[in-house]
Design a protein around this motif. Structure first.
Motif, PDB file in Angstrom:
ATOM      1  N   SER A  15     -42.146   7.709  15.202  1.00 34.46           N
ATOM      2  CA  SER A  15     -41.157   7.158  16.148  1.00 34.46           C
ATOM      3  C   SER A  15     -41.548   7.378  17.605  1.00 34.46           C
ATOM      4  O   SER A  15     -41.272   6.539  18.449  1.00 34.46           O
ATOM      5  CB  SER A  15     -39.768   7.706  15.880  1.00 34.46           C
ATOM      6  OG  SER A  15     -39.791   8.812  15.066  1.00 34.46           O
ATOM      7  N   ILE A  16     -42.220   8.499  17.880  1.00 31.43           N
ATOM      8  CA  ILE A  16     -42.617   8.774  19.266  1.00 31.43           C
ATOM      9  C   ILE A  16     -43.668   7.748  19.728  1.00 31.43           C
ATOM     10  O   ILE A  16     -43.812   7.498  20.924  1.00 31.43           O
ATOM     11  CB  ILE A  16     -43.148  10.225  19.410  1.00 31.43           C
ATOM     12  CG1 ILE A  16     -43.337  10.624  20.879  1.00 31.43           C
ATOM     13  CG2 ILE A  16     -44.472  10.432  18.691  1.00 31.43           C
ATOM     14  CD1 ILE A  16     -42.126  11.062  21.573  1.00 31.43           C
ATOM     15  N   LEU A  17     -44.382   7.156  18.779  1.00 35.43           N
ATOM     16  CA  LEU A  17     -45.424   6.176  19.135  1.00 35.43           C
ATOM     17  C   LEU A  17     -44.917   4.733  19.089  1.00 35.43           C
ATOM     18  O   LEU A  17     -45.689   3.796  19.246  1.00 35.43           O
ATOM     19  CB  LEU A  17     -46.626   6.324  18.195  1.00 35.43           C
ATOM     20  CG  LEU A  17     -47.493   7.551  18.462  1.00 35.43           C
ATOM     21  CD1 LEU A  17     -48.280   7.938  17.241  1.00 35.43           C
ATOM     22  CD2 LEU A  17     -48.425   7.316  19.625  1.00 35.43           C
ATOM     23  N   THR A  18     -43.625   4.578  18.815  1.00 34.03           N
ATOM     24  CA  THR A  18     -43.083   3.217  18.776  1.00 34.03           C
ATOM     25  C   THR A  18     -41.907   3.070  19.743  1.00 34.03           C
ATOM     26  O   THR A  18     -40.995   2.298  19.505  1.00 34.03           O
ATOM     27  CB  THR A  18     -42.628   2.852  17.342  1.00 34.03           C
ATOM     28  OG1 THR A  18     -41.733   3.858  16.882  1.00 34.03           O
ATOM     29  CG2 THR A  18     -43.789   2.757  16.388  1.00 34.03           C
ATOM     30  N   LEU A  19     -41.961   3.826  20.850  1.00 34.99           N
ATOM     31  CA  LEU A  19     -40.860   3.791  21.813  1.00 34.99           C
ATOM     32  C   LEU A  19     -40.934   2.530  22.672  1.00 34.99           C
ATOM     33  O   LEU A  19     -42.019   2.104  23.065  1.00 34.99           O
ATOM     34  CB  LEU A  19     -40.919   5.009  22.733  1.00 34.99           C
ATOM     35  CG  LEU A  19     -40.734   6.380  22.104  1.00 34.99           C
ATOM     36  CD1 LEU A  19     -40.942   7.465  23.151  1.00 34.99           C
ATOM     37  CD2 LEU A  19     -39.356   6.515  21.480  1.00 34.99           C
ATOM     38  N   SER A  20     -39.750   1.975  22.971  1.00 34.27           N
ATOM     39  CA  SER A  20     -39.708   0.823  23.884  1.00 34.27           C
ATOM     40  C   SER A  20     -39.696   1.346  25.324  1.00 34.27           C
ATOM     41  O   SER A  20     -39.518   2.551  25.556  1.00 34.27           O
ATOM     42  CB  SER A  20     -38.451   0.002  23.613  1.00 34.27           C
ATOM     43  OG  SER A  20     -37.315   0.766  23.949  1.00 34.27           O
ATOM     44  N   LYS A  21     -39.863   0.432  26.291  1.00 29.99           N
ATOM     45  CA  LYS A  21     -39.838   0.850  27.697  1.00 29.99           C
ATOM     46  C   LYS A  21     -38.500   1.489  28.047  1.00 29.99           C
ATOM     47  O   LYS A  21     -38.434   2.447  28.807  1.00 29.99           O
ATOM     48  CB  LYS A  21     -40.103  -0.353  28.608  1.00 29.99           C
ATOM     49  CG  LYS A  21     -41.570  -0.620  28.804  1.00 29.99           C
ATOM     50  CD  LYS A  21     -41.790  -1.729  29.800  1.00 29.99           C
ATOM     51  CE  LYS A  21     -43.271  -2.044  29.902  1.00 29.99           C
ATOM     52  NZ  LYS A  21     -43.537  -3.242  30.696  1.00 29.99           N
TER      53      LYS A  21
END
Lengths: 281, 153
Positions: A133-139
């Protein structure tokens, strides 16, 4: 290795992960020292399960951006646990345990009954262990997390003296005119915010590690509150950054890699601390 | 304060050393793996080669492809994963590092092929490379890897 790292660095989500990861690690370590000293080490675990329950509610209502609602519910639970602690009929660890397992069970039950996606096991596993999840964060996630993290750091610096007083001797703090209840409330809110932010990094089952390992490692080596806090902050930032980089390069899960590195470094601190104490004796 | 700085510096040194050692091994294995694959792989120019990334990076990149697909339209993608079929649609399924989450990219195999005779067994490992495109079914927009080359790994 460096060429691979440079190649991965081109991806914006890697930069986002490092920025948010480092900020969250810094925040959790600052408050971690207070929590460990106040014998509230397990509150992180309890509140993260509350956050899991809140995420389940948000997902069954198809709320895409669930962070604000999760923060509100987790803050309310933190206030209930930390403020009502001394006068409550159900006290301390029992209250934390009750809320923890209750929220986890209700969250999983709701997801099972009103599953929003076909991949229930995946959704639950991702929330519990952080997954990627930390690598799929949106802006928006990055801006929101960074903003809240900076707010937590500012609050900690501004109220450092008061937090120090309330942490070590609450009764003495009250006697000298410090509004201990107010600062306990502030600590509760800040902790809840950190827990929600840290769920992206390590998942709800591993959050306690992010809170307690930096503090415990620092306490092995240093004795004063300031030294412990400074070392815990640096330790937490370094281990989180290293954990994220190792997991990206080696393809291991982010949360458990960070916690694994913290376990090893805690062992190092324990040994160094023990040797130091023997020499001093 | 001097003690704090000394301990922090010592820690930084130990952490950096341990990370370098670990990844040197990883790089050697990855290099061997890549050179072996390079001999077998179809020699086509690829914009996004997911086969050369770590599993954490692959899953994150696939998540980004799915959340912002328009950014990737027109690019050639090469991916490795498990083959899956669902109601006449064919997917390459990619697992995350914890092996609890999966994401599937739809693909259309170039040429004339019939299912199940020509296709690999379900959940067998495959490598797919082709152009990422969007298409409409009714009013709904979907995305897939079109004109794909498929090899069983």
């Amino acid at each position: 290795m460096l060429s691979k790292l440079a190649e991965y660095w081109e991806y914006p989500f890697v930069k986002y992960a490092l920025i948010v990861g480092v900020l969250v690690a810094l925040c959790s370590s600052l408050l971690g020292v207070t929590l460990v000293l106040k014998r509230f080490s397990f509150i992180g675990d309890g509140l993260s399960h509350v956050a899991f329950g809140a995420m389940a509610i948000a997902s069954i209502f198809n709320i895409t951006n669930d962070m604000p609602i999760v923060i509100v519910i987790t803050v309310l639970s933190a206030v209930l646990l930390l403020r009502g602690g001394q006068n409550a009929k159900i006290k301390g660890d029992a209250a934390v345990a009750m809320i923890s397992v209750g929220a986890l069970a209700v969250g999983y039950l709701l997801l099972n009954l009103f599953a929003p996606s076909g991949n229930l096991a995946g959704d639950v596993c991702s929330t519990l262990f952080g997954s990627t999840s930390i690598l799929t964060l949106s802006k928006f996630d990055v801006a929101f997390s960074a903003g809240l993290s900076l707010l937590v750091i500012v609050i900690f610096i501004l109220f450092y003296q008061k937090i120090f007083c309330v942490t070590f001797d609450e009764n003495f703090a009250r006697a000298t005119g410090t509004k201990a209840s107010l600062y306990n409330l502030l600590i509760a809110i800040v902790i809840a915010v950190i827990i929600v932010l840290a769920m992206n990094l390590v998942g709800s089952l591993l959050i306690s590690a992010l809170v307690i390992f930096p503090a415990l490692s620092a306490m092995r080596l240093f004795k004063s509150f300031r030294s412990v806090t400074v070392f815990a902050a640096v330790y937490s930032v370094l281990t989180a950054a290293l954990g994220i980089l190792v997991s990206i390069l080696a393809g291991t899960p982010v949360g458990s890699t960070i916690v694994g590195i913290e376990i090893v470094t805690f062992a190092c601190c324990f040994i160094i601390g023990s040797v130091g104490m023997k020499k001093a004796a | 304060m001097k003690k704090i700085i000394a301990v922090i510096l010592a820690f930084t040194f130990v952490l950096l050393c341990s990370s370098c050692k670990g990844s040197e091994k990883g790089e050697t294995a990855a290099e061997k793996n890549t050179s072996a694959k390079a001999a077998e792989a179809v020699q086509t120019a690829v914009d996004i080669d997911l086969t050369k990334m770590s599993s954490t990076m692959v899953y994150s990149e696939v998540s980004n492809i799915m959340s912002e697909p328009d950014k990737y339209v027109g690019k050639t993608i090469r991916a490795k994963g498990s083959f899956s079929e669902n109601e006449g649609y064919y997917f390459i399924v990619i697992n995350d590092a914890t092996a609890c989450c999966q994401k599937g990219l739809e693909f259309i195999w170039a040429g004339d092929h019939s299912f199940p005779a020509d296709y690999p067994e379900e959940w067998s490992e495959i490598e797919v490379s082709g152009t990422f495109e969007s298409y409409f079914e009714g009013t709904k927009q979907y995305y897939h890897i079109n004109n794909a080359q498929l090899t069983t790994v």
